[in-house]
Design a protein around this motif. Structure first.
Motif, PDB file in Angstrom:
ATOM      1  N   HIS A  27       0.898  -1.386  -0.001  1.00  0.00           N
ATOM      2  CA  HIS A  27       0.061  -0.144   0.160  1.00  0.00           C
ATOM      3  C   HIS A  27       0.706   1.116   0.111  1.00  0.00           C
ATOM      4  CE1 HIS A  27       0.796   0.206   4.308  1.00  0.00           C
ATOM      5  NE2 HIS A  27       0.318  -0.963   4.307  1.00  0.00           N
TER       6      HIS A  27
ATOM      7  N   THR B 263      -5.607  -2.975  -7.884  1.00  0.00           N
ATOM      8  CA  THR B 263      -6.234  -3.328  -6.177  1.00  0.00           C
ATOM      9  C   THR B 263      -6.213  -4.763  -5.847  1.00  0.00           C
ATOM     10  OG1 THR B 263      -7.000  -1.296  -6.105  1.00  0.00           O
ATOM     11  CG2 THR B 263      -7.645  -2.700  -4.309  1.00  0.00           C
TER      12      THR B 263
ATOM     13  N   THR C  13      -5.414   0.984   0.755  1.00  0.00           N
ATOM     14  CA  THR C  13      -5.518  -0.107  -0.527  1.00  0.00           C
ATOM     15  C   THR C  13      -4.391  -0.764  -0.803  1.00  0.00           C
ATOM     16  OG1 THR C  13      -7.128   1.568  -1.077  1.00  0.00           O
ATOM     17  CG2 THR C  13      -6.376   0.241  -3.135  1.00  0.00           C
TER      18      THR C  13
ATOM     19  N   THR D 184      -8.177  -4.400   0.619  1.00  0.00           N
ATOM     20  CA  THR D 184      -8.302  -3.106   1.447  1.00  0.00           C
ATOM     21  C   THR D 184      -7.885  -3.649   2.882  1.00  0.00           C
ATOM     22  OG1 THR D 184      -9.828  -2.062  -0.164  1.00  0.00           O
ATOM     23  CG2 THR D 184      -9.262  -1.143   2.136  1.00  0.00           C
TER      24      THR D 184
END
Length: 167
Positions: A22, A62, A75, A65
């Motif tokens: 992330h 992605t 993310t 999360t």
């Protein structure tokens, strides 16, 4: 769509290509990795801008999360197959001009070393790229031509380092 020549985007892609990450972790790596921090400084907003660009280009995606420790969710991104190809090509490419060696090429050497890749072949290819310029600058500089003198001395130092890496 290919990635432009933004060094920040290339460096962020290289770090994501090392494994899912992330933005905060990437910014922390850039600050905490002593060698990388000596080469390039990217603020957290620049890291997040690069992540958005890379995502828009389809070079990262992605994967999940995660809850943030002190705020928003984080993310986590992973490099796509296209992103890995783009990154591999960039990490193996020479720079066109000696002025790009200080940051661009040095970043490649550090990022390659983080992955356990040898830098000898890249250094040899870079030497071959700079050799014609080295020959042109050899006899054309005088102490009164400060710019040419600076360029020659900088290139001489760069070539010495590249020869050391190539050995």
């Amino acid at each position: 769509m290919r990635l432009n020549d933004s060094l920040a985007d290339h460096v962020v892609l290289a770090l994501v290509a090392e494994g899912p990450q992330h933005g905060f972790a990437i910014a922390k790596t850039l600050a905490d990795d002593e060698q990388l921090a000596q080469v390039i400084t990217l603020s957290r907003p620049l890291v997040y801008r690069s992540l958005a660009t890379l995502s828009d280009l389809g070079l990262i995606r992605t994967v999940r999360t995660e809850p943030g420790t002190h705020g928003r969710d984080r993310t986590v991104f992973r490099a796509t197959a296209q992103g890995v190809r783009e990154n591999t090509a960039w990490l193996s490419s020479v720079v066109a001009h000696p002025r790009d060696a200080r940051v661009d090429l040095l970043a490649k050497f550090v990022l390659r070393a983080r992955r356990g890749l040898r830098n000898t072949t890249l250094a040899k290819r870079q030497l071959a790229t700079f050799k014609p310029l080295e020959k042109r600058l050899r006899g054309r500089t005088s102490a009164s031509d400060v710019v040419s003198l600076w360029r020659r001395e900088s290139l001489d130092a760069t070539m010495r380092v590249l020869r050391s890496i190539a050995r």
